[in-house]
Design a protein around this motif. Structure first.
Motif, PDB file in Angstrom:
ATOM      1  N   VAL A  24       0.836  -1.209   0.000  1.00 43.73           N
ATOM      2  CA  VAL A  24       0.000   0.000   0.000  1.00 43.73           C
ATOM      3  C   VAL A  24       0.863   1.248   0.000  1.00 43.73           C
ATOM      4  CG1 VAL A  24      -1.817   1.256   1.225  1.00 43.73           C
ATOM      5  CG2 VAL A  24      -1.830  -1.248   1.196  1.00 43.73           C
ATOM      6  N   ARG A  45      -5.621  -0.631  -1.297  1.00 39.44           N
ATOM      7  CA  ARG A  45      -5.724  -1.215   0.037  1.00 39.44           C
ATOM      8  C   ARG A  45      -5.946  -2.723   0.002  1.00 39.44           C
ATOM      9  NH1 ARG A  45      -5.998   2.065   4.370  1.00 39.44           N
ATOM     10  NH2 ARG A  45      -6.143   4.307   3.981  1.00 39.44           N
ATOM     11  N   LYS A  91      -3.160  -5.038   0.981  1.00 37.17           N
ATOM     12  CA  LYS A  91      -2.701  -5.170   2.365  1.00 37.17           C
ATOM     13  C   LYS A  91      -2.938  -6.575   2.905  1.00 37.17           C
ATOM     14  CE  LYS A  91      -2.802  -2.919   6.869  1.00 37.17           C
ATOM     15  NZ  LYS A  91      -3.349  -1.802   7.686  1.00 37.17           N
TER      16      LYS A  91
END
Length: 450
Positions: free
Chosen positions: A86, A92, A95
């Motif tokens: 990220v 995201r 992640k």
């Protein structure tokens, strides 16, 4: 904690490797038990020299490109493995794959530290003479793993590992590797000289250095590919984490080459220790994991000064195990320090305690608690299978796809010249993902070859 806040925390972090310290630490993470325990027996099972040459090709084709990608992402992100994707510009959703690379080394260490404890036990018993007082080495090993002593040695190995990591990057991990890696080299050379000068060792040298390509199969290719990948500690967050401690002026291309060469030299010398010794004493080189803890003690017991050289061999194994254990522990430590704002001391001992508790079922499943077996596999083997055969290939696949297709800053972060960058990008986009995916299918048991 938001990504922005964690980035600010990362920017304030002062821990950094020196150039030499980083390379030694990265080599230390790769020269673990895999190259001294696993590499010899899979080489023995797959024909010797031809397999070793295939391993070298795989190391160059898939290992080094992925290694460079991990280091570059880690240095650009300047954080834990969980947030590296990220921070360098990924969405995201990436992640989750980063967190996978924090969970994997945590789980790996829970069983890896058990084997590290075995090596410490064998080093002590070899030097004390107790190991060679009874020539039933299979019985000795079975009796040892069937008792509670593996848990004690697991604790000792974890205590040593935690005591290094708690001192930080430059004061702990770097200093530890600056002492142990040169010591490892000295032990390797001493044991190699002893091995190649044994009567009848020439046959073992020839087995390892004179290739017979008729011995290779499709299965051999995937085994070599998988070991080249795993021997460099790829896909488990170690190099992402270590990359975050690398100074900006460090050449990642040169460091990648140095780490690869170090790993290869270690595997080469390991072969020149194991195979001349086994052939000299008429021991088959394809005995699997028992080669180190059962077959080789028998060989050492039969040679002059066998107790001394046997002790050196298991100290060598212990050093290799502990340098890798330190790397494995640093990954979740880095994450908990970043995510929960814990001190390094709190992170180390909390995680060490959890790893110790998780490791107890693995240790007991090999003897004291045979009921800890599911589907024909002991608890120890299940943790090994899930991490090594599923989680690590997925982590490696994520690295290749992200760096090859989604990372816009790859060219600058890699530090490669235009021509080499195009070669690197081609490998990451079109070669490495396919090969890593094949490794995943093979190690998970979805494809098999006869």
């Amino acid at each position: 904690m938001s990504v922005q806040n964690s980035t600010n925390t990362s920017d304030k972090k002062k821990e950094r490797f020196s150039s030499t310290g980083f390379i030694l630490a990265a080599i230390g993470s790769s020269v673990g038990l895999g190259n001294m325990w696993k590499f010899p027996y899979i080489t023995g099972e797959n024909g010797g020299a031809a397999f070793f040459l295939l391993f070298i090709v795989c190391l160059l084709v898939i290992g080094l490109p992925v290694l460079l990608a991990e280091l570059a992402i880690g240095r650009s992100g300047r954080g834990s493995a969980a947030t590296a994707f990220v921070r360098v510009g990924g969405r995201r959703g990436w992640k989750g794959l980063g967190i996978l690379q924090v969970i994997a080394p945590f789980m790996i260490l829970s069983f890896y530290i058990i084997v590290a404890g075995w090596t410490l036990h064998y080093a002590v018993t070899a030097f004390s003479g107790n190991l060679f007082s009874n020539t039933d080495f299979a019985g000795q090993f079975s009796q040892f793993v069937s008792g509670y002593m593996p848990i004690f040695w697991q604790f000792v190995a974890l205590l040593i590992t935690g005591s290094v990591v708690i001192l930080g990057i430059s004061g702990g991990i770097e200093k530890f590797n600056k002492v142990l890696i040169p010591s490892l080299v000295i032990l390797l050379i001493v044991l190699m000289i002893r091995a190649v000068t044994l009567p009848g060792s020439e046959e073992g040298v020839a087995f390892f250095l004179k290739p017979d390509f008729s011995q290779l199969t499709a299965e051999s290719a995937l085994v070599a590919l998988g070991h080249a990948f795993f021997s460099l500690s790829l896909g488990m967050g170690i190099l992402l984490t270590y990359g975050s401690y690398v100074r900006k002026e460090q050449s990642l291309g040169s460091a990648t080459l140095a780490i690869g060469v170090g790993d290869l030299i270690y595997a080469f010398i390991a072969g020149l220790i194991i195979f001349p010794t086994t052939f000299s004493f008429g021991i088959a080189p394809d005995q699997g994991p028992s080669l180190v803890f059962i077959a080789l003690p028998a060989a050492f017991s039969a040679m002059p000064w066998g107790g001394f050289f046997g002790g050196l061999f298991f100290i060598l194994l212990a050093i290799a195990a502990l340098t890798s254990a330190v790397s494995l522990l640093e990954v979740p430590v880095s994450y908990t320090m970043e995510r929960f704002s814990w001190s390094r001391k709190r992170s180390v001992w909390t995680l060490a305690a959890l790893i110790f508790l998780l490791g107890i079922p693995s240790a007991l499943s090999l003897g004291m608690a045979p009921g800890l077996t599911f589907g024909g596999k002991a608890f120890f083997d299940w943790v090994d299978f899930i991490t090594s055969n599923i989680m690590l290939p997925i982590g490696g696949l994520a690295i290749t796809i992200f760096a090859g297709y989604f990372w816009k800053g790859a060219a600058e972060a890699s530090g490669l010249r235009a021509g080499w960058f195009r070669v690197w990008l081609f490998m990451l986009r079109y070669i490495a993902p396919i090969l890593v995916f094949l490794v995943l299918l093979h190690t998970s048991g979805l494809i098999k070859f006869k």
